[in-house]
Scaffold this motif. Structure first.
Motif, PDB file in Angstrom:
ATOM      1  N   UNK A  30       0.921  -1.613   0.164  1.00 57.03           N
ATOM      2  CA  UNK A  30      -0.198   0.089   0.265  1.00 57.03           C
ATOM      3  C   UNK A  30       0.970   1.620  -0.197  1.00 57.03           C
ATOM      4  N   UNK A  31       1.728   1.156   1.339  1.00 55.41           N
ATOM      5  CA  UNK A  31       2.443   2.447   0.784  1.00 55.41           C
ATOM      6  C   UNK A  31       3.607   2.948  -0.403  1.00 55.41           C
ATOM      7  N   UNK A  32       3.758   1.720  -0.879  1.00 57.16           N
ATOM      8  CA  UNK A  32       4.808   1.815  -2.193  1.00 57.16           C
ATOM      9  C   UNK A  32       3.816   2.552  -3.351  1.00 57.16           C
ATOM     10  N   UNK A  33       2.671   1.526  -3.057  1.00 60.24           N
ATOM     11  CA  UNK A  33       2.019   2.043  -4.896  1.00 60.24           C
ATOM     12  C   UNK A  33       0.635   3.667  -4.234  1.00 60.24           C
ATOM     13  N   UNK A  34       1.159   3.752  -3.078  1.00 66.77           N
ATOM     14  CA  UNK A  34       0.303   5.242  -3.319  1.00 66.77           C
ATOM     15  C   UNK A  34       1.349   6.349  -2.560  1.00 66.77           C
ATOM     16  N   UNK A  35       1.745   6.945  -4.237  1.00 64.41           N
ATOM     17  CA  UNK A  35       2.869   7.936  -5.110  1.00 64.41           C
ATOM     18  C   UNK A  35       2.576   9.071  -3.956  1.00 64.41           C
ATOM     19  N   UNK A  36       1.529   9.644  -3.924  1.00 61.90           N
ATOM     20  CA  UNK A  36       1.691  10.263  -3.629  1.00 61.90           C
ATOM     21  C   UNK A  36       1.281  10.488  -1.200  1.00 61.90           C
ATOM     22  N   UNK A  37       1.487   9.452  -1.183  1.00 58.22           N
ATOM     23  CA  UNK A  37       1.500   9.996  -0.043  1.00 58.22           C
ATOM     24  C   UNK A  37       0.476  10.395   1.480  1.00 58.22           C
ATOM     25  N   UNK A  38      -0.669  10.141   0.433  1.00 55.79           N
ATOM     26  CA  UNK A  38      -2.110  10.492   0.863  1.00 55.79           C
ATOM     27  C   UNK A  38      -2.329   9.652   2.173  1.00 55.79           C
ATOM     28  N   UNK A  39      -2.291   8.308   2.021  1.00 53.93           N
ATOM     29  CA  UNK A  39      -2.879   7.750   2.951  1.00 53.93           C
ATOM     30  C   UNK A  39      -3.515   7.042   2.115  1.00 53.93           C
ATOM     31  N   UNK A  40      -4.262   7.360   1.136  1.00 47.67           N
ATOM     32  CA  UNK A  40      -5.234   6.038   0.844  1.00 47.67           C
ATOM     33  C   UNK A  40      -4.399   6.350  -1.374  1.00 47.67           C
ATOM     34  N   UNK A  41      -5.229   5.183  -2.238  1.00 45.08           N
ATOM     35  CA  UNK A  41      -5.543   5.460  -3.335  1.00 45.08           C
ATOM     36  C   UNK A  41      -6.319   5.300  -4.459  1.00 45.08           C
ATOM     37  N   UNK A  42      -6.147   5.961  -5.299  1.00 48.09           N
ATOM     38  CA  UNK A  42      -6.510   6.637  -6.820  1.00 48.09           C
ATOM     39  C   UNK A  42      -6.728   5.412  -7.397  1.00 48.09           C
TER      40      UNK A  42
END
Length: 90
Positions: A30-42
């Motif tokens: 999750x942290x790897x692909x949460x590229x903007x470090x927002x705490x969620x994924x688009x």
């Protein structure tokens, strides 16, 4: 970003309790692909994460998957939603 995941040392949840190896692995992903470090994924970040699992989907399909697992209607996937999705796909 109201639902941002508080990232903690590996092996512990935000409340300090220990988490299992599977959840640690999912948190790392999750942290790897949460590229903007927002705490969620688009949808774009979700598409990349699923691609890393060997699941190739296009943008429209990513938006459909996101809509199905987005419990709170935020338009983004929080960590617990991501865990449920990946565990279902495995």
């Amino acid at each position: 970003m109201a639902n941002a995941v508080a990232f903690t040392p590996q092996g512990t949840a935000p409340d300090g309790t220990l988490i299992d190896d599977d959840t640690v692995e999912l948190l790392d992903m999750f942290k790897t692909f949460d590229s903007n470090n927002s705490g969620d994924m688009d949808a774009t970040e979700l598409r990349s994460a699923l691609d890393s699992l060997g699941i190739a989907i296009d943008s429209d399909e990513a938006n459909e998957v996101l809509a199905k697992v987005d419990e709170d209607g935020s338009g983004r996937i929080e960590f617990h939603e991501f865990c449920a999705l990946v565990r279902e796909l495995r």
